[in-house]
Design a protein around this motif. Structure first.
Motif, PDB file in Angstrom:
ATOM      1  N   UNK A   1      -4.775   0.411  -4.859  1.00 17.77           N
ATOM      2  CA  UNK A   1      -5.101  -0.948  -5.288  1.00 17.77           C
ATOM      3  C   UNK A   1      -6.282  -1.506  -4.493  1.00 17.77           C
ATOM      4  N   UNK A   2      -6.917  -2.552  -5.053  1.00 20.48           N
ATOM      5  CA  UNK A   2      -7.969  -3.283  -4.337  1.00 20.48           C
ATOM      6  C   UNK A   2      -7.630  -4.771  -4.322  1.00 20.48           C
ATOM      7  N   UNK A   3      -8.008  -5.417  -3.236  1.00 22.94           N
ATOM      8  CA  UNK A   3      -7.848  -6.872  -3.117  1.00 22.94           C
ATOM      9  C   UNK A   3      -9.204  -7.448  -2.729  1.00 22.94           C
TER      10      UNK A   3
ATOM     11  N   UNK B   1       0.818  -1.228   0.000  1.00 18.85           N
ATOM     12  CA  UNK B   1       0.000   0.000   0.000  1.00 18.85           C
ATOM     13  C   UNK B   1       0.847   1.272   0.000  1.00 18.85           C
ATOM     14  N   UNK B   2       2.067   1.177   0.515  1.00 11.25           N
ATOM     15  CA  UNK B   2       2.925   2.368   0.582  1.00 11.25           C
ATOM     16  C   UNK B   2       3.224   2.917  -0.810  1.00 11.25           C
ATOM     17  N   UNK B   3       3.418   2.010  -1.790  1.00 11.31           N
ATOM     18  CA  UNK B   3       3.724   2.431  -3.167  1.00 11.31           C
ATOM     19  C   UNK B   3       2.511   2.442  -4.082  1.00 11.31           C
ATOM     20  N   UNK B   4       1.454   1.724  -3.674  1.00 13.71           N
ATOM     21  CA  UNK B   4       0.257   1.601  -4.517  1.00 13.71           C
ATOM     22  C   UNK B   4      -0.997   1.799  -3.655  1.00 13.71           C
TER      23      UNK B   4
ATOM     24  N   UNK C   1      -4.304  -3.223  10.071  1.00 11.47           N
ATOM     25  CA  UNK C   1      -3.355  -2.665   9.112  1.00 11.47           C
ATOM     26  C   UNK C   1      -3.958  -1.528   8.271  1.00 11.47           C
ATOM     27  N   UNK C   2      -5.119  -1.037   8.695  1.00 11.98           N
ATOM     28  CA  UNK C   2      -5.785   0.094   8.024  1.00 11.98           C
ATOM     29  C   UNK C   2      -5.983  -0.165   6.528  1.00 11.98           C
ATOM     30  N   UNK C   3      -6.589  -1.320   6.235  1.00  9.81           N
ATOM     31  CA  UNK C   3      -6.792  -1.731   4.844  1.00  9.81           C
ATOM     32  C   UNK C   3      -8.267  -1.826   4.462  1.00  9.81           C
ATOM     33  N   UNK C   4      -9.147  -1.198   5.227  1.00  9.92           N
ATOM     34  CA  UNK C   4     -10.587  -1.320   4.952  1.00  9.92           C
ATOM     35  C   UNK C   4     -10.987  -0.720   3.612  1.00  9.92           C
ATOM     36  N   UNK C   5     -10.176   0.204   3.085  1.00 10.43           N
ATOM     37  CA  UNK C   5     -10.456   0.805   1.780  1.00 10.43           C
ATOM     38  C   UNK C   5      -9.828   0.015   0.642  1.00 10.43           C
ATOM     39  N   UNK C   6      -9.068  -1.013   0.995  1.00 13.26           N
ATOM     40  CA  UNK C   6      -8.317  -1.755  -0.025  1.00 13.26           C
ATOM     41  C   UNK C   6      -8.676  -3.236  -0.112  1.00 13.26           C
ATOM     42  N   UNK C   7      -8.927  -3.877   1.009  1.00 17.99           N
ATOM     43  CA  UNK C   7      -9.129  -5.329   1.046  1.00 17.99           C
ATOM     44  C   UNK C   7     -10.576  -5.646   1.423  1.00 17.99           C
ATOM     45  N   UNK C   8     -11.204  -6.490   0.610  1.00 18.45           N
ATOM     46  CA  UNK C   8     -12.623  -6.813   0.799  1.00 18.45           C
ATOM     47  C   UNK C   8     -12.822  -8.323   0.784  1.00 18.45           C
ATOM     48  N   UNK C   9     -13.435  -8.845   1.846  1.00 14.05           N
ATOM     49  CA  UNK C   9     -13.803 -10.258   1.891  1.00 14.05           C
ATOM     50  C   UNK C   9     -15.264 -10.361   1.463  1.00 14.05           C
ATOM     51  N   UNK C  10     -15.498 -11.002   0.341  1.00 13.03           N
ATOM     52  CA  UNK C  10     -16.829 -11.020  -0.271  1.00 13.03           C
ATOM     53  C   UNK C  10     -17.686 -12.192   0.188  1.00 13.03           C
ATOM     54  N   UNK C  11     -17.095 -13.136   0.916  1.00 16.77           N
ATOM     55  CA  UNK C  11     -17.841 -14.331   1.303  1.00 16.77           C
ATOM     56  C   UNK C  11     -17.947 -15.296   0.135  1.00 16.77           C
ATOM     57  N   UNK C  12     -18.788 -16.298   0.284  1.00 19.44           N
ATOM     58  CA  UNK C  12     -18.937 -17.297  -0.771  1.00 19.44           C
ATOM     59  C   UNK C  12     -19.812 -16.770  -1.907  1.00 19.44           C
ATOM     60  N   UNK C  13     -19.468 -17.132  -3.120  1.00 17.99           N
ATOM     61  CA  UNK C  13     -20.277 -16.813  -4.296  1.00 17.99           C
ATOM     62  C   UNK C  13     -20.786 -18.109  -4.908  1.00 17.99           C
TER      63      UNK C  13
END
Length: 204
Positions: free
Chosen positions: A57-59, A51-54, A78-90
Motif C-alpha cells: 500500500x501507499x499513503x 503493512x503486515x497484511x498489505x 517504523x520502516x515506512x519510507x517505501x509506503x508513506x510519503x509527505x508531499x508538502x503543500x500543493x
C-alpha cells in the motif's frame, strides 16, 4: 439549523473515477496541516500494523506544518519510507488531481471543526475513513458514505484501516458514489448560500 462550511465542489465533482475489476494497489490519501490536531502521528503508528497484511500500500499526505520533522522521523522509525510519503503543500488548483490519484481518503483528526477537505474528498467519489472528532459524524454516515472510528483510539483506527483497505472495488465504488451524492445534497455551495440567506431573512 446547522450550516456546514463548504466551497465550490464543481472541480471535484467533475472527477471521473474508474473502478476496475482487478485488485488494485491501495493508495490512501489525506490533506491537512501537519500538527497535533490532525492525528497523523497516530495514523503512522497504525499504518505500521497495516503493512503486515498489505505490504504494497501507499499513503500520501499533502500538507506542511510543525509536526513534519516528527512525522518523517516516525516514518523512518517504523520502516515506512517505501509506503508513506509527505508531499508538502500543493497549490489548490492541483488538489483535484491529487484526489484523482488516490483510491481511499483518511481524516484521522484528534480535534476538528467541519473539515472542507472531507467534503472535497466526498465530492471526488472517494471511500472515506474518518475519526469522530468535531463535526465529522455530522458529515459521514457510518458504513454508508464512509467508516468512522473513535478519535484518538489507535485500535479502532487499525480496525478501520484494515476494513477499508480490504474492501473490494464493488464496495468501494458504492461507498464513493454515496459520498458524492451526499456532498451534492448537503454541501453544494449554492444550496448552502440559499440556506444562509433564508436564515438571515428570518432574523431580519
Amino acid at each position: 439549523p446547522i450550516v456546514h462550511a463548504t466551497v465550490d465542489l464543481e472541480k471535484f465533482l467533475s472527477i471521473e473515477r474508474r473502478y476496475s475489476n482487478r485488485k488494485e494497489d491501495v493508495i490512501i490519501g489525506s490533506v491537512g496541516r501537519l500538527n497535533w490536531a490532525k492525528g497523523y502521528d497516530l495514523l503512522i503508528k497504525s499504518i505500521s500494523i497495516l503493512k503486515k497484511n498489505h505490504p504494497n500500500f501507499q499513503m500520501k499526505i499533502v500538507g506542511d506544518g510543525p509536526y513534519r520533522s516528527k512525522l518523517e522521523n516516525m516514518i523512518d522509525q517504523y520502516s515506512l519510507k517505501e509506503n508513506v510519503f509527505i508531499l508538502g503543500e500543493l497549490h489548490y488548483n492541483d488538489i483535484p488531481e491529487f484526489y484523482n490519484s488516490i483510491n481511499l481518503y483518511i481524516q484521522p483528526s484528534i480535534s476538528e471543526g467541519s473539515p472542507i477537505t472531507l467534503k472535497e474528498a466526498m465530492a471526488s467519489c472517494l471511500p472515506i475513513l474518518a475519526s469522530t472528532a468535531g463535526g465529522i459524524p455530522e458529515i459521514i454516515d457510518h458504513n454508508e458514505t464512509g467508516i468512522l472510528f473513535e478519535k484518538g483510539n489507535k485500535k479502532e483506527l487499525e480496525i478501520g484501516l484494515e476494513k477499508i483497505v480490504a474492501m473490494d472495488n464493488v464496495k468501494r465504488e458504492k461507498m464513493g458514489k454515496k459520498a458524492r451524492e451526499c456532498s451534492i445534497k448537503y454541501f453544494d455551495i449554492k444550496k448552502t448560500a440559499d440556506v444562509l440567506n433564508n436564515i438571515y431573512k428570518s432574523i431580519v
